[in-house]
Write a protein that holds these residues in place. Structure first.
Motif, PDB file in Angstrom:
ATOM      1  N   GLU A 110     -24.386  42.244  -5.898  1.00  0.00           N
ATOM      2  CA  GLU A 110     -24.298  42.891  -5.087  1.00  0.00           C
ATOM      3  C   GLU A 110     -25.075  43.037  -4.082  1.00  0.00           C
ATOM      4  O   GLU A 110     -23.817  43.357  -2.946  1.00  0.00           O
ATOM      5  N   LEU A 111     -25.960  42.704  -3.524  1.00  0.00           N
ATOM      6  CA  LEU A 111     -25.751  42.639  -2.196  1.00  0.00           C
ATOM      7  C   LEU A 111     -25.117  41.400  -0.852  1.00  0.00           C
ATOM      8  O   LEU A 111     -25.003  42.093  -0.333  1.00  0.00           O
ATOM      9  N   CYS A 112     -24.748  40.502  -1.586  1.00  0.00           N
ATOM     10  CA  CYS A 112     -23.912  39.825  -0.713  1.00  0.00           C
ATOM     11  C   CYS A 112     -22.168  40.213  -1.060  1.00  0.00           C
ATOM     12  O   CYS A 112     -21.565  40.621   0.656  1.00  0.00           O
ATOM     13  N   GLU A 113     -22.033  41.239  -1.323  1.00  0.00           N
ATOM     14  CA  GLU A 113     -21.123  42.384  -2.156  1.00  0.00           C
ATOM     15  C   GLU A 113     -21.395  43.073  -0.889  1.00  0.00           C
ATOM     16  O   GLU A 113     -20.342  43.261   0.415  1.00  0.00           O
ATOM     17  N   LYS A 114     -22.353  43.889  -1.204  1.00  0.00           N
ATOM     18  CA  LYS A 114     -22.008  44.440   0.137  1.00  0.00           C
ATOM     19  C   LYS A 114     -22.098  44.773   1.642  1.00  0.00           C
ATOM     20  O   LYS A 114     -21.823  45.526   2.567  1.00  0.00           O
ATOM     21  N   LEU A 115     -22.864  43.373   1.964  1.00  0.00           N
ATOM     22  CA  LEU A 115     -22.923  42.845   2.987  1.00  0.00           C
ATOM     23  C   LEU A 115     -21.828  41.855   3.718  1.00  0.00           C
ATOM     24  O   LEU A 115     -22.406  41.639   4.936  1.00  0.00           O
ATOM     25  N   ASP A 116     -20.810  41.767   3.192  1.00  0.00           N
ATOM     26  CA  ASP A 116     -20.187  40.759   3.427  1.00  0.00           C
ATOM     27  C   ASP A 116     -20.419  39.293   3.827  1.00  0.00           C
ATOM     28  O   ASP A 116     -20.322  38.856   4.777  1.00  0.00           O
ATOM     29  N   ILE A 117     -20.908  38.562   2.895  1.00  0.00           N
ATOM     30  CA  ILE A 117     -21.498  37.501   2.596  1.00  0.00           C
ATOM     31  C   ILE A 117     -21.024  36.585   1.433  1.00  0.00           C
ATOM     32  O   ILE A 117     -20.951  36.968   0.236  1.00  0.00           O
ATOM     33  N   LYS A 118     -19.936  36.158   1.310  1.00  0.00           N
ATOM     34  CA  LYS A 118     -19.534  34.823   0.730  1.00  0.00           C
ATOM     35  C   LYS A 118     -20.473  34.080   0.315  1.00  0.00           C
ATOM     36  O   LYS A 118     -21.479  34.099   0.566  1.00  0.00           O
ATOM     37  N   GLU A 135     -16.599  34.508 -15.625  1.00  0.00           N
ATOM     38  CA  GLU A 135     -15.986  35.417 -16.071  1.00  0.00           C
ATOM     39  C   GLU A 135     -16.882  37.497 -15.796  1.00  0.00           C
ATOM     40  O   GLU A 135     -15.849  37.900 -15.086  1.00  0.00           O
ATOM     41  N   LYS A 136     -18.253  36.574 -15.344  1.00  0.00           N
ATOM     42  CA  LYS A 136     -19.311  37.967 -14.544  1.00  0.00           C
ATOM     43  C   LYS A 136     -18.236  37.747 -13.489  1.00  0.00           C
ATOM     44  O   LYS A 136     -18.912  38.803 -12.468  1.00  0.00           O
ATOM     45  N   LEU A 137     -18.717  36.599 -12.556  1.00  0.00           N
ATOM     46  CA  LEU A 137     -18.168  36.476 -10.676  1.00  0.00           C
ATOM     47  C   LEU A 137     -17.440  37.067 -10.575  1.00  0.00           C
ATOM     48  O   LEU A 137     -16.916  37.669  -9.381  1.00  0.00           O
ATOM     49  N   THR A 138     -16.019  36.409 -11.374  1.00  0.00           N
ATOM     50  CA  THR A 138     -14.872  36.626  -9.891  1.00  0.00           C
ATOM     51  C   THR A 138     -14.664  38.237  -9.628  1.00  0.00           C
ATOM     52  O   THR A 138     -13.634  38.865  -9.396  1.00  0.00           O
ATOM     53  N   LYS A 139     -14.855  39.728 -10.874  1.00  0.00           N
ATOM     54  CA  LYS A 139     -14.551  40.744 -10.430  1.00  0.00           C
ATOM     55  C   LYS A 139     -15.212  41.099  -8.582  1.00  0.00           C
ATOM     56  O   LYS A 139     -15.051  41.642  -7.697  1.00  0.00           O
ATOM     57  N   TYR A 140     -16.365  40.277  -8.448  1.00  0.00           N
ATOM     58  CA  TYR A 140     -17.002  40.190  -6.901  1.00  0.00           C
ATOM     59  C   TYR A 140     -15.918  39.676  -5.876  1.00  0.00           C
ATOM     60  O   TYR A 140     -15.752  37.777  -5.817  1.00  0.00           O
ATOM     61  N   LYS A 141     -15.634  40.617  -4.800  1.00  0.00           N
ATOM     62  CA  LYS A 141     -14.857  39.380  -3.910  1.00  0.00           C
ATOM     63  C   LYS A 141     -16.078  38.665  -3.033  1.00  0.00           C
ATOM     64  O   LYS A 141     -14.361  38.083  -2.404  1.00  0.00           O
ATOM     65  N   LEU A 174     -11.694  24.741 -15.804  1.00  0.00           N
ATOM     66  CA  LEU A 174     -11.810  26.573 -15.100  1.00  0.00           C
ATOM     67  C   LEU A 174     -11.182  26.735 -13.925  1.00  0.00           C
ATOM     68  O   LEU A 174     -10.958  27.614 -14.069  1.00  0.00           O
ATOM     69  N   LYS A 175     -10.344  25.788 -14.169  1.00  0.00           N
ATOM     70  CA  LYS A 175      -9.147  25.931 -13.218  1.00  0.00           C
ATOM     71  C   LYS A 175      -7.894  26.375 -13.871  1.00  0.00           C
ATOM     72  O   LYS A 175      -7.249  27.372 -13.408  1.00  0.00           O
ATOM     73  N   SER A 176      -7.963  26.119 -15.367  1.00  0.00           N
ATOM     74  CA  SER A 176      -6.638  26.642 -16.036  1.00  0.00           C
ATOM     75  C   SER A 176      -7.159  28.103 -16.309  1.00  0.00           C
ATOM     76  O   SER A 176      -5.968  28.846 -16.005  1.00  0.00           O
ATOM     77  N   LYS A 177      -8.334  28.962 -16.104  1.00  0.00           N
ATOM     78  CA  LYS A 177      -8.289  30.064 -16.236  1.00  0.00           C
ATOM     79  C   LYS A 177      -8.850  30.939 -15.352  1.00  0.00           C
ATOM     80  O   LYS A 177      -8.149  32.122 -15.226  1.00  0.00           O
ATOM     81  N   TYR A 178      -9.152  30.337 -14.166  1.00  0.00           N
ATOM     82  CA  TYR A 178      -9.624  30.606 -13.088  1.00  0.00           C
ATOM     83  C   TYR A 178      -9.183  30.251 -11.284  1.00  0.00           C
ATOM     84  O   TYR A 178     -10.107  29.532 -10.900  1.00  0.00           O
ATOM     85  N   PRO A 179      -7.987  29.556 -11.661  1.00  0.00           N
ATOM     86  CA  PRO A 179      -6.665  29.133 -10.452  1.00  0.00           C
ATOM     87  C   PRO A 179      -7.531  29.485  -9.160  1.00  0.00           C
ATOM     88  O   PRO A 179      -8.167  28.609  -7.868  1.00  0.00           O
ATOM     89  N   GLN A 180      -8.385  30.335  -8.982  1.00  0.00           N
ATOM     90  CA  GLN A 180      -8.599  31.250  -7.651  1.00  0.00           C
ATOM     91  C   GLN A 180     -10.368  30.477  -7.618  1.00  0.00           C
ATOM     92  O   GLN A 180     -11.291  30.542  -6.278  1.00  0.00           O
ATOM     93  N   VAL A 181     -10.702  30.116  -8.040  1.00  0.00           N
ATOM     94  CA  VAL A 181     -12.540  29.141  -7.838  1.00  0.00           C
ATOM     95  C   VAL A 181     -12.709  28.133  -7.708  1.00  0.00           C
ATOM     96  O   VAL A 181     -12.104  26.980  -7.954  1.00  0.00           O
ATOM     97  N   GLU A 182     -13.403  27.781  -6.995  1.00  0.00           N
ATOM     98  CA  GLU A 182     -12.929  27.266  -6.090  1.00  0.00           C
ATOM     99  C   GLU A 182     -14.403  26.244  -6.211  1.00  0.00           C
ATOM    100  O   GLU A 182     -15.125  27.198  -7.285  1.00  0.00           O
TER     101      GLU A 182
END
Length: 492
Positions: A110-118, A135-141, A174-182
């Motif tokens: 939540e703090l990283c989302e607020k402060l724009d820290i990847k 599943e839980k974390l992909t909601k965070y930009k 992981l890639k098959s379900k969340y291809p954008q996750v590094e």
């Protein structure tokens, strides 16, 4: 014995050059390493025409990444200090984040989302939790992906990690379900391949190939970043030796291995390397020395001379001191165990700020990195014609002479230095020039370039851009202890 061997080679080389001149063979290859972008001969360099450089400040470029190991205390004040220091990414790991997916980790996200820290979430020895976490974390930009620290090719009993080959099925799912996750794998250094891992022996080239075949290639059909990452730390102290402070011999070799892999890969790769930002180790011969500002910048500019996209600090928060462990009570990082800023924090902020002054320009060159030219200092070779530098000798395929640098007729340095050669998208050269000596020796180096037709240059000193007109096409750089300077020469 090594000195005499070098002397014999030098005599053979001299005789060979003399013979070649008789049969007019100077138009041939100079015998140095080949690369996709380098290898210009002097005749090519001499034909440099007047050119107009892009306005680099207005061009598009990726942002350079500054990351750090060991998450500080989970609080808004603590995370604001982290960002204030100049870091734009964070490895979420360490005892301050609690359990994976727990309340502390959620608070940190939540703090990283607020402060724009990847964020990269560390799943070392916890790869089975990735899908649930994703599943839980992909909601965070701010969530970029996961990292896994120091596996080898196959699962190892030495450090308890799952091997790269054994991780591959987890990555594919992981890639098959969340291809954008590094998925960032941080490798062991090249000097560690001989450790008793409890697996089949392997070379560092085989290590890199295993990473490519089993992890990076999984993402070959996506735009998801594909990372090469490694940690190796050069700042040594040997309390039993007369000369206590020195640089690790194989450090440049390790940097070069990954840089070559990035340059030669058919995939677009991004590269990260860790630098030493705190003392650690308890043995007589260890990295138990507090990095000075000059130590930090020596590492930073050297990593950039090899064209890296990302620099990570080890460490930001101070890990706990455990009896018989890697860290003592006296050894502290950028913030101490109570969360207070140290001198290392101040020096790191100063350095990152300096790099950010010109990183936008640097990042328009580093993807077309060609190689590194090591320069033996004339102050050393004048005293001993058999002088050599062990760190330079361990390099795999260094550039072999000034004629490998576009537009350069000659270059020399008064003390041992390196020149990292890279090009922008139009083929214009850029040179990262670094005074490469242990900073405790307090050596300054004067580096002199003689260009063929280039009569001007942009020179970035302390991050500040200066436009210089060159008298007789010659540029002289006065490099302080641990200093690096970025140079873009041109004809105008």
């Amino acid at each position: 014995m090594k000195k005499y061997f070098k002397k014999i080679l030098g005599l053979i080389l001299t005789m060979t050059i003399g013979l070649c001149s008789l049969i007019s063979c100077f138009g041939g290859n100079d015998g140095g390493s080949s690369s996709r972008n380098g290898g210009e001969s002097e005749s090519t360099a001499s034909s440099t025409e007047s050119s107009k450089l892009p306005d680099y400040e207005k061009e598009n470029a990726d942002k350079m990444v500054f990351n750090a190991w060991f998450t500080p205390e989970i609080s808004e004040e603590s995370f604001k200090a982290y960002k204030e220091c100049g870091f734009n990414y964070m490895f979420l790991q360490g005892n301050n984040i609690g359990t994976l997916g727990g309340s502390k980790m959620t608070e940190a996200m939540e703090l990283c989302e607020k402060l724009d820290i990847k964020v990269y979430v560390d799943v070392t020895k916890a790869e089975t939790a990735m899908l649930t976490l994703a599943e839980k974390l992909t909601k965070y930009k701010c969530f970029m992906g996961f990292n896994y620290d120091e596996p080898v090719i196959h699962s190892s009993k030495l450090n308890g990690t799952t091997g790269i080959v054994e991780l591959s099925p987890f990555i594919r799912e992981l890639k098959s379900k969340y291809p954008q996750v590094e998925f960032l794998v941080n490798l062991n250094p090249s000097s560690n391949v001989s450790f008793p891992w409890g697996t089949e022996p392997f070379t560092f080239k085989e290590y890199l190939q295993a990473l490519s075949d089993n992890i990076l290639s999984v993402y070959s059909d996506t735009n998801t970043r594909k990372w090469l990452s490694c940690d190796d730390y050069p700042l040594y102290r040997d309390t039993s030796a007369k000369k206590q402070y020195y640089l690790k011999t194989e450090w440049l070799q390790c940097l070069e291995y990954l840089a070559n892999e990035k340059r030669d890969s058919e995939m677009k790769l991004d590269s990260n390397f860790f630098i030493q930002s705190m003392p650690f180790g308890t043995e007589a011969k260890s990295r138990n020395r507090v990095p000075s500002y000059n130590d930090l910048r020596l590492q930073m500019y050297t990593v950039m001379a090899f064209g890296y996209d990302s620099v990570s600090f080890f460490c930001y928060g101070t890990p706990p001191a455990v009896e018989g462990g890697e860290f003592t009570e006296e050894q502290i990082a950028l913030v101490d165990r109570s969360g207070n800023k140290t001198e290392l924090w101040t020096n790191s902020q100063k350095l990152i700020s300096e790099i950010n002054e010109f990183s936008h320009t640097y990042m328009q060159f580093n993807d077309n990195w060609v190689g590194v030219l090591p320069l033996l200092g004339t102050n050393n070779t004048a005293k001993d014609d058999m002088y050599y530098n062990n760190s330079f000798d361990t390099m795999i395929s260094p550039l072999s002479g000034a004629n490998r640098l576009k537009g350069v007729k000659s270059v020399e340095a008064t003390e041992d230095s390196i020149v990292g050669y890279m090009q922008d998208k139009n083929g214009n050269p850029g040179y990262m020039v670094v005074n490469y000596n242990d900073t405790t020796e307090n050596k300054k180096s004067v580096v002199t370039f003689k260009f063929a037709n280039y009569n001007k240059a942009y020179v970035y000193i302390d991050g500040k851009k200066k436009e210089v007109t060159l008298k007789n096409n010659e540029l002289t750089l006065d490099l302080g202890v641990g200093e690096g300077v970025f140079v873009i020469p041109y004809a105008g």
